[in-house]
Design an enzyme around this catalytic site. Sequence first.
Site, short mmCIF file in Angstrom:
data_model
loop_
_atom_site.label_atom_id
_atom_site.label_comp_id
_atom_site.label_asym_id
_atom_site.label_seq_id
_atom_site.Cartn_x
_atom_site.Cartn_y
_atom_site.Cartn_z
CE LYS A 171 2.93 17.49 13.29
NZ LYS A 171 3.78 17.19 12.13
CD GLU A 246 -5.66 3.81 16.20
OE1 GLU A 246 -5.11 2.69 16.16
OE2 GLU A 246 -6.86 3.96 16.50
CB CYS A 280 1.42 0.54 12.57
SG CYS A 280 -0.19 0.58 11.79
CD GLU A 380 6.73 0.15 15.08
OE1 GLU A 380 7.03 1.25 15.58
OE2 GLU A 380 5.60 -0.08 14.63
P1 NAD Z 1 6.50 9.82 14.81
O1 NAD Z 1 5.93 9.50 16.15
O2 NAD Z 1 7.91 10.25 14.74
O3 NAD Z 1 5.66 10.99 14.12
C1 NAD Z 1 4.27 10.91 13.93
C2 NAD Z 1 3.70 12.30 13.93
O4 NAD Z 1 3.82 12.84 15.24
C3 NAD Z 1 4.38 13.28 12.99
O5 NAD Z 1 3.43 14.13 12.42
C4 NAD Z 1 5.29 14.05 13.93
O6 NAD Z 1 5.60 15.34 13.48
C5 NAD Z 1 4.42 14.11 15.18
N1 NAD Z 1 5.13 14.33 16.43
C6 NAD Z 1 6.40 14.00 16.74
N2 NAD Z 1 6.68 14.38 18.01
C7 NAD Z 1 5.54 14.92 18.51
C8 NAD Z 1 5.19 15.49 19.76
N3 NAD Z 1 6.07 15.58 20.76
N4 NAD Z 1 3.94 15.96 19.92
C9 NAD Z 1 3.04 15.87 18.92
N5 NAD Z 1 3.33 15.36 17.72
C10 NAD Z 1 4.56 14.88 17.50
O7 NAD Z 1 6.21 8.55 13.90
P2 NAD Z 1 6.64 8.31 12.41
O8 NAD Z 1 8.09 7.95 12.39
O9 NAD Z 1 6.16 9.42 11.56
O10 NAD Z 1 5.74 7.01 12.04
C11 NAD Z 1 6.10 5.73 12.35
C12 NAD Z 1 5.41 5.25 13.62
O11 NAD Z 1 3.98 5.36 13.49
C13 NAD Z 1 5.67 3.78 13.87
O12 NAD Z 1 5.94 3.59 15.24
C14 NAD Z 1 4.35 3.12 13.50
O13 NAD Z 1 4.11 1.89 14.12
C15 NAD Z 1 3.36 4.15 13.91
N6 NAD Z 1 2.10 3.93 13.21
C16 NAD Z 1 1.02 3.45 13.90
C17 NAD Z 1 -0.18 3.20 13.24
C18 NAD Z 1 -1.39 2.67 13.97
O14 NAD Z 1 -2.49 2.81 13.44
N7 NAD Z 1 -1.26 2.06 15.12
C19 NAD Z 1 -0.28 3.45 11.88
C20 NAD Z 1 0.85 3.92 11.21
C21 NAD Z 1 2.03 4.17 11.89
#
Ligand code: NAD
Length: 474
Positions: A171, A246, A280, A380
């Site tokens: 997804k 992650e 990230c 962040e």
């Molecule tokens: P997000 O958490 O809003 O969304 C990430 C994914 O999770 C999307 O596909 C979203 O649809 C899904 N999602 C949202 N709510 C959910 C739920 N309740 N249950 C299951 N899935 C759900 O994050 P974003 O805004 O898309 O990305 C930015 C974030 O990702 C930042 O905090 C960044 O640090 C983090 N990130 C971490 C890494 C790492 O490897 N540590 C890498 C890249 C990004």
Amino acid sequence: MHSYQQFYINGQWQTPANQDQSIAVINPANGEQIAITASADLADVDSAIGAAKKAFPEWSRASSQQRKQFIVAIADEMQNRLEDLSQAISQSMGCPIHHAREVQVQASIDAFREFADMTDYVDEAEHLENVTHFKVPIGVCVLINPWNYPLSQLVGKLGPAMATGCTVVVKPSEQTPLQDFIMAEIFAKVGVPAGVFNVISGYGHKIGEHLCAHVDVDMVSFTGSTAAGVKVAQASAPTIKRVCQELGGKSAMIITEDADLETAVTFGVGDVMFNSGQTCSALTRMLVPQSRYDEAVALAKNVAEQNIVGDPLNEKTTMGPLSSLAQKQRVLDYIHTGIKEGARIVTGGTETSPLLQNGAYVMPTIFADVGNEMTIAQQEIFGPVLCIIAYENEQQAIEMANDSVYGLASAVFAKDNQSAIHIARQIRAGQCYIQGGYFNTQGAFGGFKQSGNGREWGREGLREYVELQAVFSG
Ligand code: NAD
């Protein structure tokens, strides 16, 4: 305009349960809609998981040589589709096209190919007296990804899943689903057995928890915000499945008194501004000795201002827009908070050129006079914003680096490697980049504390996808 109105489930394009709902994919550089995709319901989730479950027994028994051949064939076809993948990513999340080609796509293809040589991982067994430890693929994996490096994040999960013999439901972020649909076309063309790879697109808040809670899912690998990570863990808990997280970061870079300041600051500012600050592991807190503070701030200003901010399709652009107008607003709110808390804007800030008003642009921003306790140093921001913080002595710098709920990455610039490693070993973070070192996909990537509990890439990244079975002989 691209249109993906069906999901890739069980090796076929399948019409969604509810055809009345869809998701518009918007180009953040100009606000124009570039694609439309279907939006999954719980029934679509069940169908995709059912396909992955059905495919698992046969796929998990395929030989490592067979899995290797499929991985190589997929990588070859990704190479043929490099331009499609690059355009899809650049237009849906705003990164400059040359960056999309080199970093987001070519590096992902190369990394995916590396997993072809790791399919024998599950064949390795450990023999101890009368017990043998066998590795067993964990089963059906749900792979949930964000929008900032959408293909790379998919590959970091899909590569080990395929290498170990797991089946997947992926997804992507609702903002950046296109590369996952292109991957489905690639899987169909290559002829990977039905059900090994299933793609649905949809909103996390709507289907995410059902994906995680599902009794037929054995493992969830989630990359995203810490807030969503908590919900993923909670939804997964009742079925005791493995959850690899992650999550976010607020990573510190320590520059020592005797380091090469210009090289260090150039590296640090470049790291934060890359991908418009939406990385990230970005080194968003630069810790500098008081004695060299003014010099560091002046250098940082100069490096930040060399960025060419603008149209991602222009080959000269070094920084595109943020991924959406909502993300731009979040970042601007943090900049306002920093100003209110007493930090000093050295360059950038809340204004952009009138030429960039239609897109989600934020200028490269440097804050000086930042205290480590300030909101902008603790939370962040996920935008092109660097906080420069002064310290009195090395011990205080290490304490500040560790004074964070996060622990994803870190960096040290010191006199030499040995001094840098001495500091690195005292930082509570999953990675440390010393003396300008860069990440490579043989290394394990993942966080401490609220940055997560998983490890991706390299052979370490395969561990998450296997169970250990101990067989005792009489
Ligand atoms: P997000 O958490 O809003 O969304 C990430 C994914 O999770 C999307 O596909 C979203 O649809 C899904 N999602 C949202 N709510 C959910 C739920 N309740 N249950 C299951 N899935 C759900 O994050 P974003 O805004 O898309 O990305 C930015 C974030 O990702 C930042 O905090 C960044 O640090 C983090 N990130 C971490 C890494 C790492 O490897 N540590 C890498 C890249 C990004």
